[in-house]
Design a protein around this motif. Structure first.
Motif, PDB file in Angstrom:
ATOM      1  N   TYR A  96       0.849  -1.197   0.000  1.00  0.00           N
ATOM      2  CA  TYR A  96       0.000   0.000   0.000  1.00  0.00           C
ATOM      3  C   TYR A  96       0.879   1.239   0.000  1.00  0.00           C
ATOM      4  CZ  TYR A  96      -3.382   3.460   1.679  1.00  0.00           C
ATOM      5  OH  TYR A  96      -4.179   4.567   1.807  1.00  0.00           O
ATOM      6  N   GLY A  97       0.477   2.278  -0.699  1.00  0.00           N
ATOM      7  CA  GLY A  97       1.232   3.528  -0.647  1.00  0.00           C
ATOM      8  C   GLY A  97       0.962   4.383  -1.878  1.00  0.00           C
ATOM      9  N   GLN A  98       1.408   5.612  -1.821  1.00  0.00           N
ATOM     10  CA  GLN A  98       1.200   6.503  -2.963  1.00  0.00           C
ATOM     11  C   GLN A  98       2.072   6.038  -4.141  1.00  0.00           C
ATOM     12  OE1 GLN A  98       3.981   9.917  -1.073  1.00  0.00           O
ATOM     13  NE2 GLN A  98       3.069  10.508  -3.024  1.00  0.00           N
ATOM     14  N   THR A  99       1.744   6.459  -5.330  1.00  0.00           N
ATOM     15  CA  THR A  99       2.546   6.127  -6.504  1.00  0.00           C
ATOM     16  C   THR A  99       3.969   6.640  -6.299  1.00  0.00           C
ATOM     17  OG1 THR A  99       0.603   6.189  -7.919  1.00  0.00           O
ATOM     18  CG2 THR A  99       2.732   6.442  -9.015  1.00  0.00           C
ATOM     19  N   GLY A 100       4.946   5.786  -6.549  1.00  0.00           N
ATOM     20  CA  GLY A 100       6.341   6.166  -6.384  1.00  0.00           C
ATOM     21  C   GLY A 100       6.919   5.852  -5.014  1.00  0.00           C
ATOM     22  N   SER A 101       6.139   5.221  -4.144  1.00  0.00           N
ATOM     23  CA  SER A 101       6.619   4.968  -2.782  1.00  0.00           C
ATOM     24  C   SER A 101       7.367   3.632  -2.644  1.00  0.00           C
ATOM     25  CB  SER A 101       5.446   5.002  -1.794  1.00  0.00           C
ATOM     26  OG  SER A 101       4.490   4.018  -2.123  1.00  0.00           O
ATOM     27  N   GLY A 102       7.357   2.820  -3.707  1.00  0.00           N
ATOM     28  CA  GLY A 102       8.135   1.576  -3.662  1.00  0.00           C
ATOM     29  C   GLY A 102       7.321   0.297  -3.586  1.00  0.00           C
ATOM     30  N   LYS A 103       6.040   0.350  -3.942  1.00  0.00           N
ATOM     31  CA  LYS A 103       5.196  -0.853  -3.888  1.00  0.00           C
ATOM     32  C   LYS A 103       5.682  -1.922  -4.870  1.00  0.00           C
ATOM     33  CE  LYS A 103       1.437   1.359  -4.992  1.00  0.00           C
ATOM     34  NZ  LYS A 103       2.003   2.723  -5.061  1.00  0.00           N
ATOM     35  N   THR A 104       5.851  -1.511  -6.122  1.00  0.00           N
ATOM     36  CA  THR A 104       6.251  -2.475  -7.153  1.00  0.00           C
ATOM     37  C   THR A 104       7.675  -2.954  -6.912  1.00  0.00           C
ATOM     38  OG1 THR A 104       4.736  -1.400  -8.687  1.00  0.00           O
ATOM     39  CG2 THR A 104       6.371  -2.880  -9.650  1.00  0.00           C
ATOM     40  N   TYR A 105       8.533  -2.068  -6.407  1.00  0.00           N
ATOM     41  CA  TYR A 105       9.896  -2.459  -6.053  1.00  0.00           C
ATOM     42  C   TYR A 105       9.851  -3.547  -4.982  1.00  0.00           C
ATOM     43  CZ  TYR A 105      14.773  -2.144  -4.550  1.00  0.00           C
ATOM     44  OH  TYR A 105      16.066  -2.444  -4.223  1.00  0.00           O
ATOM     45  N   THR A 106       9.040  -3.332  -3.961  1.00  0.00           N
ATOM     46  CA  THR A 106       8.919  -4.321  -2.887  1.00  0.00           C
ATOM     47  C   THR A 106       8.395  -5.655  -3.417  1.00  0.00           C
ATOM     48  OG1 THR A 106       8.616  -2.622  -1.198  1.00  0.00           O
ATOM     49  CG2 THR A 106       7.752  -4.801  -0.676  1.00  0.00           C
ATOM     50  N   MET A 107       7.409  -5.597  -4.261  1.00  0.00           N
ATOM     51  CA  MET A 107       6.790  -6.830  -4.763  1.00  0.00           C
ATOM     52  C   MET A 107       7.619  -7.511  -5.846  1.00  0.00           C
ATOM     53  SD  MET A 107       4.096  -7.804  -3.311  1.00  0.00           S
ATOM     54  CE  MET A 107       3.046  -7.212  -2.027  1.00  0.00           C
ATOM     55  N   MET A 108       8.033  -6.737  -6.829  1.00  0.00           N
ATOM     56  CA  MET A 108       8.675  -7.322  -8.020  1.00  0.00           C
ATOM     57  C   MET A 108      10.181  -7.108  -8.045  1.00  0.00           C
ATOM     58  SD  MET A 108       6.343  -8.766  -9.872  1.00  0.00           S
ATOM     59  CE  MET A 108       7.058  -8.837 -11.515  1.00  0.00           C
ATOM     60  N   GLY A 109      10.629  -5.966  -7.540  1.00  0.00           N
ATOM     61  CA  GLY A 109      12.049  -5.639  -7.587  1.00  0.00           C
ATOM     62  C   GLY A 109      12.341  -4.656  -8.691  1.00  0.00           C
ATOM     63  N   ARG A 110      13.630  -4.540  -9.023  1.00  0.00           N
ATOM     64  CA  ARG A 110      14.020  -3.599 -10.056  1.00  0.00           C
ATOM     65  C   ARG A 110      14.399  -4.389 -11.313  1.00  0.00           C
ATOM     66  NH1 ARG A 110      17.535   1.490  -9.522  1.00  0.00           N
ATOM     67  NH2 ARG A 110      18.091   0.703  -7.474  1.00  0.00           N
ATOM     68  N   PRO A 111      13.711  -4.085 -12.426  1.00  0.00           N
ATOM     69  CA  PRO A 111      13.981  -4.833 -13.647  1.00  0.00           C
ATOM     70  C   PRO A 111      15.462  -4.738 -14.023  1.00  0.00           C
ATOM     71  CG  PRO A 111      12.078  -3.378 -13.936  1.00  0.00           C
ATOM     72  CD  PRO A 111      12.716  -3.022 -12.621  1.00  0.00           C
ATOM     73  N   GLY A 112      16.055  -5.857 -14.374  1.00  0.00           N
ATOM     74  CA  GLY A 112      17.451  -5.867 -14.786  1.00  0.00           C
ATOM     75  C   GLY A 112      18.441  -5.922 -13.630  1.00  0.00           C
ATOM     76  N   HIS A 113      17.948  -5.967 -12.386  1.00  0.00           N
ATOM     77  CA  HIS A 113      18.811  -6.074 -11.205  1.00  0.00           C
ATOM     78  C   HIS A 113      18.398  -7.283 -10.376  1.00  0.00           C
ATOM     79  CE1 HIS A 113      20.767  -2.030 -11.547  1.00  0.00           C
ATOM     80  NE2 HIS A 113      19.701  -1.850 -12.315  1.00  0.00           N
TER      81      HIS A 113
END
Ligand code: ADP
Ligand code: MG
Length: 345
Positions: A96-113
């Motif tokens: 949960y969080g505003q756009t840009g707060s790191g939700k997708t990073y937490t769930m999926m990570g950083r593409p290519g890393h």
């Protein structure tokens, strides 16, 4: 100095707060820090303080992850929960969080890393490893994956092959949600795929992510305006003891929680924002009704809560990540997110 009352969550619901690092393009020239951690800067801390207009707001969660905490360290804290899906529990993990707060990073990570992969790929790796390691004890598992998006209270299948031909859902598909007496959920017309390895699921995830980002250019950055629901169903049988387990792991990247004023809403955008606000607040209503063991839990107030109903009540386990941006310009949104998660009025 303002101290908010803290709702101590009971039972099978946990709330973790995660603050992402400042990004390169964000201002670093603030006087002092916005966040302070009472007991130095330890990941084991449970408290987060936030100052706004000279007032300090304190919140306590089951855990607070400071920006330095890595994906791997976050995963260590949830691996037990992931494991319980193999033991037959129904598990939901939300971001949960505003756009840009790191939700997708937490769930999926950083593409290519790959070293920064998120908790969805890490969970799958752990699950398939455990599956192998339990074979000698007689355990056989079957796993199924589905992935969907809820946009404006409408379900979209992210694994349907002909999805891209339509902008407003696939014509003729109903995606009606049904729960049977034993808590199994069926969504009509939804693609469900048998999976046998973490690699296979990674491939499907990648395809689904592409299918979401197609939507992004076509539909107003829809990926931040919709809820992403990844579901892994686990059927386990022990051939020597005849034991059976049925677990579910739901991993949910929620729509951005930012409020109306910021998105400057009119027309479709207004409708969108209202749908998001409604489903996020009904998610909060449901989680807190469950935490307080209230008799009536309003599952039916939104598609998301209705879809997840069997995985939220009963002896299921729920974890909510509240993702927070450290950017000074986000203080008021951050405060809203922290309040949402601690349900302080
Ligand atoms: P959201 O999904 O909430 O909109 P993202 O996950 O896309 O936000 O994060 C926004 C940006 O911040 C992305 O560039 C992402 O890679 C970066 N980011 C988020 N959390 C972290 C973190 N813990 N460490 C490093 N970078 C992060
Ligand atoms: Mg996102």
């Amino acid at each position: 100095k303002l101290h908010n009352t803290i709702l101590e969550l009971k039972g099978n619901i946990r709330v973790f707060c995660r603050v992402r690092p400042l990004l390169h393009d964000e201002s670093r020239s603030t006087e002092g820090k916005i966040f302070s951690y009472p007991t130095s800067m330890e990941a084991s801390g449970r408290q987060i303080d936030l100052a706004q207009n000279g007032q300090k707001h304190c919140f306590t969660f089951d855990k607070v992850f400071i920006p330095e905490v890595s994906q791997e360290e976050v995963f260590v804290e949830i691996s037990q929960l992931v494991q319980s899906a193999l033991d037959g529990y129904k598990v939901c993990i939300f971001a949960y969080g505003q756009t840009g707060s790191g939700k997708t990073y937490t769930m999926m990570g950083r593409p290519g890393h790959p070293e920064e992969k998120g908790l969805i790929p890490r969970s799958l790796e752990q699950i398939f490893q455990t599956k192998l390691s339990q074979q000698p004890q007689g355990w056989k598992y079957e796993m199924q994956v589905s992935m969907l998006e809820i946009y404006n209270e409408t379900i979209r299948d992210l694994m349907s092959t002909n999805r891209s031909s339509s902008e407003n859902g696939t014509p003729g598909k109903q995606y009606t949600i049904k729960h049977d007496a034993s808590g199994n959920t069926q969504v009509s017309d939804l693609t469900v795929v048998d999976v046998h390895s973490a690699k296979e699921v990674a491939f499907l995830l990648n395809q689904a992510a592409n299918s979401r980002s197609v939507g992004k250019t076509q539909m107003n950055e829809q990926s931040s305006r919709s809820h992403f629901v990844f579901t892994l169903r686990i059927y386990g049988v022990n051939e020597s003891t005849d034991q059976q387990v049925q677990g579910v792991l739901n991993l949910i990247d929620l729509a951005g929680s930012e409020r109306l004023s910021k998105s400057g809403s009119t027309g479709d955008r207004l409708k969108e924002t209202q749908a998001i606000n409604r489903s996020l607040s009904s998610l909060s209503d449901v989680i807190f009704a469950l935490a307080k063991k209230e008799d009536h839990v309003p599952f039916r107030n939104s598609k998301l809560t209705y879809l997840l109903q069997p995985c939220l009540g009963g002896d299921s386990k729920t974890l909510m990540f509240v993702n927070i941006s450290p950017d000074p310009s986000s203080v008021s949104e951050s405060l809203c997110s922290l309040r949402f998660a601690s349900r302080v009025n």
